[in-house]
Design an enzyme around this catalytic site. Structure first.
Site: not given
Length: 131
Positions: A66-70
């Site tokens: 999952l992306d850093f901001s997700t």
């Protein structure tokens, strides 16, 4: 939602083969650098030191990213066989990821003609036919 900390790891599901956690927003999954103060890897080591596997690069077998901001559900395989099964499911596209964005419209105080949008909340759903 409060900022992430080593203590606030939320468990969504646990079996003998998989652990599904709710990854916090603005949190890296893993890191080999000392500069990262908090990662999901560190949260897992803190909460489940007995599950860390020294034979893996990061101590845990993350089934996907999952992306850093997700934020959202992230699946961790607890053994080599489960990791292989999850890998095949992702490779064969038998896993469904669903992203849910919650949108709130707030009227800007600067002007009644401008609106700002706030979004958040992501969810990943593993297909029962997969694992």
């Amino acid at each position: 939602m409060e900022p992430g900390s080593v203590e606030n790891l939320s468990i969504v599901y646990r079996s003998g083969d998989f652990l599904v956690v709710n990854k916090h927003w603005d949190l890296r999954i893993d890191s080999k650098t000392w500069q990262e103060t908090l990662t999901l890897q560190k949260q897992l080591r803190h909460r489940f030191p007995e599950l860390a596997d020294p034979d893996t690069c990061y101590g845990f077998r993350f089934c996907h990213q999952l992306d850093f901001s997700t934020s959202g559900a992230l699946c961790v395989a607890l053994n080599k066989a489960a990791a292989g099964s999850a890998y095949r499911c992702f490779k064969e596209r038998r896993v469904t990821k669903a992203y849910l964005a919650l949108v709130v419209r707030i009227q800007s105080q600067a002007s009644r003609n401008w609106w700002s949008w706030n979004t958040g909340c992501t969810r990943v759903t593993l297909s029962p036919k997969c694992c």
